[in-house]
Motif scaffolding. Structure first.
Motif, mmCIF file in Angstrom:
data_model
loop_
_atom_site.group_PDB
_atom_site.id
_atom_site.type_symbol
_atom_site.label_atom_id
_atom_site.label_comp_id
_atom_site.label_asym_id
_atom_site.label_seq_id
_atom_site.Cartn_x
_atom_site.Cartn_y
_atom_site.Cartn_z
ATOM 1 N N ASP A 105 17.670 -25.036 21.886
ATOM 2 C CA ASP A 105 17.628 -24.150 23.355
ATOM 3 C C ASP A 105 15.986 -23.822 23.682
ATOM 4 O O ASP A 105 15.724 -23.939 24.774
ATOM 5 N N MET A 106 15.275 -23.574 22.879
ATOM 6 C CA MET A 106 14.083 -23.359 23.220
ATOM 7 C C MET A 106 13.229 -24.314 23.497
ATOM 8 O O MET A 106 12.135 -24.318 24.464
ATOM 9 N N SER A 107 13.352 -25.507 22.781
ATOM 10 C CA SER A 107 12.697 -26.763 23.478
ATOM 11 C C SER A 107 13.159 -27.274 25.041
ATOM 12 O O SER A 107 12.320 -27.378 25.761
ATOM 13 N N THR B 51 7.447 -41.681 25.177
ATOM 14 C CA THR B 51 6.575 -42.214 23.711
ATOM 15 C C THR B 51 5.903 -40.737 23.439
ATOM 16 O O THR B 51 5.932 -40.852 22.193
ATOM 17 N N VAL B 52 5.280 -40.169 24.166
ATOM 18 C CA VAL B 52 4.641 -39.030 23.829
ATOM 19 C C VAL B 52 5.497 -37.924 23.309
ATOM 20 O O VAL B 52 5.260 -37.240 22.270
ATOM 21 N N THR B 53 6.683 -37.796 23.804
ATOM 22 C CA THR B 53 7.815 -36.904 23.177
ATOM 23 C C THR B 53 8.180 -37.061 21.962
ATOM 24 O O THR B 53 8.193 -36.468 21.150
ATOM 25 N N GLY B 54 8.245 -38.803 21.738
ATOM 26 C CA GLY B 54 8.692 -39.074 20.501
ATOM 27 C C GLY B 54 7.782 -38.769 19.383
ATOM 28 O O GLY B 54 7.982 -38.395 18.066
ATOM 29 N N GLN B 55 6.315 -38.808 19.635
ATOM 30 C CA GLN B 55 5.301 -38.413 18.776
ATOM 31 C C GLN B 55 5.259 -36.955 18.460
ATOM 32 O O GLN B 55 4.919 -36.690 17.539
#
Length: 377
Positions: A202-204, A342-346
């Motif tokens: 939830d915080m994310s 891509t950045v989120t995955g990293q």
């Protein structure tokens, strides 16, 4: 739909009672195997997602059958570590989508539109204002409030605050600068492991919404600045290096001053419109121990109508300065969305690395304190 997450060990599935001397920990995988005594097959704790009908939706556990390599049993399939991390990312996205469905359902139940805003429009035309008549009664002072955004409605960690905690909304008084009203509340409930996972998820999601609200304020502030400056001088003329006169009208988002473009030395390809994103910094270096603070992942919205480099520069695009003086190619909306993923995955990889680092530090601190050659030097 009610979903419960539970963790059990394999002993709960057995139909016999082990002798007392069988409580010896597994000699092969003592850190995760729940089997005791003499055994060939190894089973880890079982993580289960249950539906509200008490049927299993998904389960996962570590497995190592005699003579094979350890795997993660995910449902009916065996999965390696790389595949499991990829699947975990999919499940996080699924969880976010499920949460969004719940928000939409709550809004519909409360008689609100899916985006949480009232159907009443603001009489002053403020874009985010819900138009509450009570906020506009005073002819000398109008209060503009956006819809409330809260985290964790009906979650256990919200305690008595059943409508959620960490609530925020955009606000503005008359023609003053817009801001963000933020209320932090809650008490101290004791959370289970599954509830901690809910809080993190939830915080994310809430953080993403908070960042979006911040960008909305920035855009509103930028819009006010541009509106003030967007008089006749936002359509301007210049003579290029060949003596040809050009008339230029800036896009609404352009923040470039353009004074230098009017000195008579410019080629048309040199004239561009740009909006700089928020600058972030991180310390890094090309060599050891010489660390400096450099820009990191800074985005620029830009267009160069007469660019001779590429047609991609002649339409609005985003460039990201990944590191100091290292740029992406000009990206269209789809390419930017892919870059963000891509950045989120990293970022997920970095988050996963954090507890590993903490565990590695703890393990290192527990080692015998011997001086290495490097430390001695």
């Amino acid at each position: 739909m009610s979903i419960a997450v539970s963790t059990t060990d394999s002993s709960s599935t057995k139909d016999f009672t082990a002798p007392k001397n069988d409580r010896q920990l597994c000699a092969v995988h003592p850190d995760w195997c729940t089997e005791t005594g003499v055994h060939d097959d190894h089973f880890g704790a079982r993580h289960v997602v249950m539906g509200n009908d008490y049927r299993e939706l998904l389960d996962a556990r570590l497995l190592d059958f005699s003579g094979s390599d350890p795997v993660i049993g995910l449902g009916e399939t065996d999965t390696d570590a790389i595949e499991a991390r990829a699947k975990a990312k999919e499940l996080r996205r699924f969880a976010d989508a499920l949460e969004a469905l719940a928000d939409t359902m709550d809004a519909s139940t409360n008689g609100e539109s899916p985006n949480g805003s009232d159907t009443i429009s603001c009489p002053d035309g403020v874009s985010f204002c819900t138009g509450d008549p009570a906020d506009h009664e005073d002819p000398n002072e109008h209060f503009h409030h956006g819809p409330f955004t809260a985290m964790g409605a009906h979650r256990p960690y919200a305690g008595r605050h059943r409508d959620g905690i960490m609530t925020f909304h955009l606000s503005q008084v008359n023609d003053e600068a817009p801001g963000l009203d933020f209320v932090a509340g809650g008490d101290w409930p004791t959370l289970s492991l599954g509830e901690v996972d809910e809080l993190i998820s939830d915080m994310s999601v809430h953080l993403a919404k908070l960042r979006a609200a911040r960008m909305q304020i920035a855009d509103l502030m930028s819009g006010q600045t541009i509106e003030t400056a967007a008089t006749a001088d936002r359509t301007w003329t210049y003579d290029d290096r060949y003596g040809t006169r050009h008339t230029v009208t800036c896009p609404s988002w352009c923040t470039v001053d353009h004074t230098d473009d009017m000195d008579g030395t410019r080629h048309p390809a040199d004239v561009h419109h740009q909006l700089y994103g928020t600058v972030a910094y991180a310390e890094y270096t090309e060599g050891y121990e010489d660390y400096k603070s450099w820009q990191l992942l800074c985005a620029h919205l830009a267009v160069s109508p007469d660019s001779t480099v590429s047609p991609a520069y002649r339409v609005p695009h985003v460039l990201v300065e990944v590191a100091a003086d290292m740029y992406t190619r000009p990206m269209d909306p789809d390419q930017l969305a892919e870059f963000i993923e891509t950045v989120t995955g990293q970022l997920e990889e970095l988050r996963a690395m954090h507890p590993r680092l903490a565990a590695a530090r703890a393990e290192w601190a527990a080692r015998p304190h011997t001086t290495t050659n490097a430390e001695a030097a």
